[in-house]
Design a protein around this motif. Structure first.
Motif, PDB file in Angstrom:
ATOM      1  N   SER A 175     -44.988   5.648  44.627  1.00  0.00           N
ATOM      2  CA  SER A 175     -45.655   6.340  45.727  1.00  0.00           C
ATOM      3  C   SER A 175     -45.468   5.585  47.036  1.00  0.00           C
ATOM      4  N   LEU A 176     -45.575   4.269  46.953  1.00  0.00           N
ATOM      5  CA  LEU A 176     -45.417   3.401  48.125  1.00  0.00           C
ATOM      6  C   LEU A 176     -44.040   3.613  48.753  1.00  0.00           C
TER       7      LEU A 176
ATOM      8  N   SER B  55     -43.415   7.219  50.213  1.00  0.00           N
ATOM      9  CA  SER B  55     -43.958   7.508  51.546  1.00  0.00           C
ATOM     10  C   SER B  55     -42.949   7.188  52.646  1.00  0.00           C
ATOM     11  N   ARG B  56     -41.902   6.419  52.288  1.00  0.00           N
ATOM     12  CA  ARG B  56     -40.843   6.081  53.238  1.00  0.00           C
ATOM     13  C   ARG B  56     -39.520   6.756  52.850  1.00  0.00           C
ATOM     14  N   ASP B  57     -39.618   7.811  52.058  1.00  0.00           N
ATOM     15  CA  ASP B  57     -38.433   8.549  51.592  1.00  0.00           C
ATOM     16  C   ASP B  57     -37.461   7.663  50.826  1.00  0.00           C
TER      17      ASP B  57
ATOM     18  N   GLU C 258     -46.691  -2.049  53.262  1.00  0.00           N
ATOM     19  CA  GLU C 258     -47.622  -0.975  52.940  1.00  0.00           C
ATOM     20  C   GLU C 258     -48.835  -1.656  52.310  1.00  0.00           C
TER      21      GLU C 258
END
Length: 376
Positions: free
Chosen positions: A219-220, A223-225, A339
């Motif tokens: 997920s981390l 969030s930055r593709d 993050e």
């Protein structure tokens, strides 16, 4: 040509099936098997029966492990028999020794199936090398770990849950250590570098796996593709080379990010041909068996690959460097916020990053680390 198969498990049976159904010019004359599994008149528990049989010209080794595979391969080569093997562990550990023995005996050592299953990876490297140097290679070389990451993303599942499912499906061994800790990819990276760079590749390369990967990590990066793939890679230039095995955060727009289930994708780059990518099944009875039979047919046709490790490249870990993200509660020297719960260090070699990971694991055993791809 009469051949013998050492080991009659998943791969050995696949080889025999393909030959019996499709290759009339090759005969499986003997099969080495354990004494309590002699279910076929061709089977013997005594390897000497095979080595001493002058009618057998080629030995297929698909037993796995280091010993007795190492001893059996050397005995076959020294007895003047060609060897085809899918055993990446023994080739990675003894490649130079096997190549020298094959050269002295004037026989073939063929290793296509040791990397990439049914993908024609080694043959493709060898074709490129006829014209020019391979500058770099990289790729997803382990179907188990790719299946785990793919399924975690697709199903929103935990690592342990997906690993258990992979074991049920036969994608992962009962002891998954070699896959999830990067050992399998390490062996394939050593072999790839040895062939691509004409070097007896160092055994002492930085290796990190995905054992500590969590849904939060995916997920981390998501969030930055980005997504995470376990990548083996190597680079060479100016008389130097470097190799590594580690999780890499790649852009979700790349082909690597979109490789599904247990498939592999490997890439090489050379000056005139540019970037070449090879996609397919990296393991399994029939894909790996197909690669072995291709090697057998090459040998029947007179092909005898030669491997020269006298080029003298110097191992230089500084050739592989870039930013690394650490999801950890440990303190990472020189790190900046990335993050929540994760930090980034802008420029590390793969060797330095592995050392930082080792230190972090002492205080936080759940730490996960990934390199960030230069194309991300």
């Amino acid at each position: 040509m009469k051949i013998a198969i050492l080991g009659y498990g998943t791969v050995g049976r696949g080889v025999a099936q393909i030959i019996e159904e499709r290759v009339p010019e090759v005969e499986v004359a003997r099969i080495l098997e354990l004494p309590d599994r002699l279910t076929d008149p061709r089977m013997t528990p005594n390897y000497q029966d095979i080595v001493d049989d002058p009618a057998i010209e080629l030995v297929v080794e698909c037993m796995g492990g280091i010993e007795p595979a190492h001893t059996f391969i050397l005995q076959a080569l020294n007895a003047g028999k060609h060897v085809v093997t899918s055993n990446k562990a023994v080739v990675a550990a003894h490649f130079a020794e096997f190549a020298e023995a094959a050269s002295k005996a004037g026989v073939g050592l063929l290793i296509e199936a040791s990397v990439g299953g049914g993908i024609p990876w080694i043959a493709s490297i060898e074709k490129v090398r006829r014209i020019e140097d391979v500058q770099s290679f990289s790729g997803i070389m382990n179907g188990t770990t790719n299946y785990i990451v793919y399924s975690m993303l697709k199903d929103g599942a935990d690592f342990a849950e997906v690993l258990s499912k992979a074991q049920e499906l036969g994608f992962a061994e009962r002891d998954p250590t070699a896959d999830i800790d990067g050992i399998d990819v390490r062996n394939k990276t050593i072999i790839s570098a040895s062939v691509a760079f004409d070097v007896a590749c160092t055994q002492d390369l930085p290796v990190s796996g995905i054992r500590n990967l969590t849904k939060y990590d995916l997920s981390l990066f998501g969030s930055r593709d980005l997504t995470v793939k376990l990548i083996g890679r190597g680079v060479q230039a100016d008389g130097r080379y470097a190799v590594s095995v580690e999780p890499v955060a790649v852009s979700t727009s790349t082909l690597e990010a979109n490789v599904p289930t247990n498939f592999n994708l490997v890439t090489l780059d050379a000056p005139s041909i540019g970037e070449l990518k090879f996609y397919g099944q990296g393991a399994g009875s029939l894909p790996t068996g197909n690669a072995i039979v291709q090697d057998i047919l090459d040998c029947v046709a007179g092909r005898r690959p030669t491997y020269d490790f006298s080029r003298g490249l110097v191992y230089d870990p500084a050739m592989l460097h870039g930013p690394y993200v650490f999801r950890t509660e440990a303190t990472i020297p020189g790190a900046k916020f990335y993050e929540p719960g994760a930090v980034i260090v802008d420029d590390l070699t793969a060797t330095q990053a592995r050392a930082l990971l080792d230190d972090a694991l002492k205080s936080d055993p759940t730490t996960f680390m990934a390199a960030v791809s230069a194309n991300s």
